[in-house]
Enzyme design. Structure first.
Site, short mmCIF file in Angstrom:
data_model
loop_
_atom_site.label_atom_id
_atom_site.label_comp_id
_atom_site.label_asym_id
_atom_site.label_seq_id
_atom_site.Cartn_x
_atom_site.Cartn_y
_atom_site.Cartn_z
CG ASP A 1 -0.89 6.31 -0.19
OD1 ASP A 1 -1.85 5.52 -0.27
OD2 ASP A 1 -0.49 6.78 0.88
NE ARG B 1 -2.11 9.55 -1.71
CZ ARG B 1 -1.31 10.40 -1.07
NH1 ARG B 1 -0.56 11.23 -1.72
NH2 ARG B 1 -1.25 10.40 0.25
C1 S3P Z 1 -0.95 5.27 5.90
C2 S3P Z 1 -0.99 3.97 5.48
C3 S3P Z 1 -1.47 3.55 4.15
C4 S3P Z 1 -1.60 4.72 3.18
C5 S3P Z 1 -2.18 5.95 3.82
C6 S3P Z 1 -1.35 6.38 5.01
C7 S3P Z 1 -0.46 5.56 7.25
O1 S3P Z 1 -2.72 2.91 4.30
O2 S3P Z 1 -2.40 4.36 2.07
O3 S3P Z 1 -2.25 7.01 2.90
O4 S3P Z 1 -0.15 6.73 7.54
O5 S3P Z 1 -0.36 4.62 8.06
P1 S3P Z 1 -2.78 1.34 4.70
O6 S3P Z 1 -1.87 1.14 5.80
O7 S3P Z 1 -4.20 1.06 5.07
O8 S3P Z 1 -2.38 0.63 3.42
#
Ligand code: S3P
Length: 446
Positions: free
Chosen positions: A325, A401
């Site tokens: 992120d 973001r």
């Molecule tokens: C998150 C996992 C991430 C991240 C999201 C929050 C989570 O996504 O980008 O903001 O809390 O499990 P991905 O697991 O799909 O990459």
């Protein structure tokens, strides 16, 4: 009781800032906040949460848990109680609306899949364009009956009975891993998830804290997680640590704005989340890190960032899951570095709240930064401290973001910069404006 900050919307500008200084308590972690509500709703007994991130994404998860029969109550700022359902969700009488949140909808799909209820899952325009098969495919292999709109929301779940699976997600995704593990709680037999590259492990950590019998084996960058269902969780107290992803905005703002020194306290210190800190250090960032108390089974730290002469580097592709992120704000930092920063391994950025790879490149180009995109990479040719012209307007594409990154870029640019809409910032960081003001930054409607 203090109120949740109201959402600002419309275009905003960041004027060139003099220097940022101050000390902030990092906002509650979004990932841990979603999980605390979901696990609390699945558990037997009352879960007390403190430091919950009261952002729109998390509040949508809270509403979904209430609609599924949990007793969800706000007792003070960041303080919530969840009276759990012992795994017996009620059938919601309206579609569950997750707004902008991929984490909310994907984790809850997993948590609800084996509960025997019917439910409909909906979201906003951005969420309705994001891929859901990555979650419904493994859940369907477990026996869940989902109907989607060609792999997107809205999605409908019919009452289903699950069995455990042995699964290797085709993409590095904590959301997919978490959905399968949460479904595994109500499935018959063993559910096993293999991750070639570790992703954030908050679900595993919190499941253990809620009394789950779960086995995690690490082997270098890989991990294998096993649990046997059915299992009922037991309520526990959760003190949410600070969010490293949200903290990144103030940290980078301090690094690239001359004369700055900013301290953030209570930031979660988990190797699956701290890729940005490691990367910024490799770029020459002056960051001081001191250990803080453990919170919710996670280590925390106090980070102090001072203005730094950054230099471009190649960021290892395998680090991407630990900072997925943070690429938009890292790209902003790279614009103020001397030399070129190459960021490979970013295919997943195209499946976020917007196509973040293109959105980040557009944001930088609009302010005169030289950027190249590849299918899964971003290359930023830095202009050095004080070298970015600015003057651009970020098109946010409903992406929080990108909005915050565009404003941070403006602070350190010669002409400032603006963004077309700040509304989505409230999905993850409702205190962003208050925190920036505390650091001495001027953000104005534009
Ligand atoms: C998150 C996992 C991430 C991240 C999201 C929050 C989570 O996504 O980008 O903001 O809390 O499990 P991905 O697991 O799909 O990459």
């Amino acid at each position: 009781m203090s109120e949740i900050p109201s959402r600002r919307s419309g275009p905003f500008a960041a004027l060139p800032a003099k220097a940022l200084s101050g000390r902030l308590k990092a906002p509650g972690d979004k990932s841990v906040s979603h999980r605390a509500l979901i696990l609390g709703a699945l558990a037997r007994g009352e879960t007390r949460i403190t430091g919950l991130l009261e952002s729109e994404d998390v509040l949508n998860t809270a509403k979904a848990m209430a609609a599924l029969g949990a007793g969800v109550e706000r007792t003070g700022p960041g303080a919530w109680t969840v009276l759990g359902t012992s795994g017996r969700f009620a059938t919601p009488d309206a579609p569950l609306d997750f707004g902008n949140s991929g984490t909310g909808v994907r984790l809850v799909m997993g948590a609800v899949a084996g509960s025997g209820v019917a439910a409909e899952f909906v979201g906003d325009e951005s969420l309705s364009s994001r891929p859901m098969r990555r979650v419904t495919d493994p859940l369907e292999s477990m026996g869940a009956l989902f109907e989607t709109s060609d792999g997107r929301l809205p999605a409908r779940l019919s009452p289903s009975k699950l069995r455990g699976i042995d699964y290797t997600p085709p993409v590095a995704s904590a959301q997919v891993k978490s959905a399968v593990l949460l479904a595994g709680l109500s499935a018959d037999g063993e559910t096993c998830v293999h991750e070639p590259q570790i992703t954030r492990d908050h679900t595993e950590t919190m499941l253990a804290a809620f009394g789950a019998a779960i086995d995690v084996q690490r082997d270098g960058p890989a991990s294998t997680i096993r649990l046997t269902g059915p299992q009922t969780l037991t309520a526990c107290d959760v003190d949410v640590p600070g969010d490293p992803s949200s903290s990144a905005f103030a940290i980078v703002a301090a690094l690239i704005t001359p004369g700055s020194e900013v301290t953030l306290t209570g930031v979660m210190d988990n190797p699956a989340r701290t890729g940005l800190i490691e990367t910024l250090r490799e770029m020459g960032a002056e960051l001081t890190v001191e250990p803080g108390p453990d919170m919710a089974g996670e280590r925390t730290m106090t980070i102090t960032a001072r203005t730094s002469a950054l230099r471009g580097i190649e960021v290892p592709a395998e680090r991407a899951p630990a900072m997925i992120d943070e690429y938009p704000i890292l790209a902003v930092a790279a614009a103020f570095a001397e030399g070129t920063t190459f960021m490979p391994g970013l295919a997943e950025l195209r499946a976020k709240e917007s196509d973040r790879l293109e959105g980040t490149a557009e944001l930088l180009r609009a302010s005169g930064v030289d950027v190249e995109t590849g299918e899964d990479s971003l290359t930023v040719h830095g202009a050095g401290l004080g070298g970015v012209k600015g003057g651009g307007r970020t098109v946010t594409h409903h992406d929080h973001r990108l909005a915050m990154s565009g404003l941070v870029l403006g602070l350190a640019s010669r002409e400032g910069a603006s963004v077309d809409d700040v509304a989505m910032i409230a999905t993850s960081y409702p205190d962003f404006f208050a925190h920036m003001a505390e650091l001495g930054v001027q953000l104005e409607p534009a």
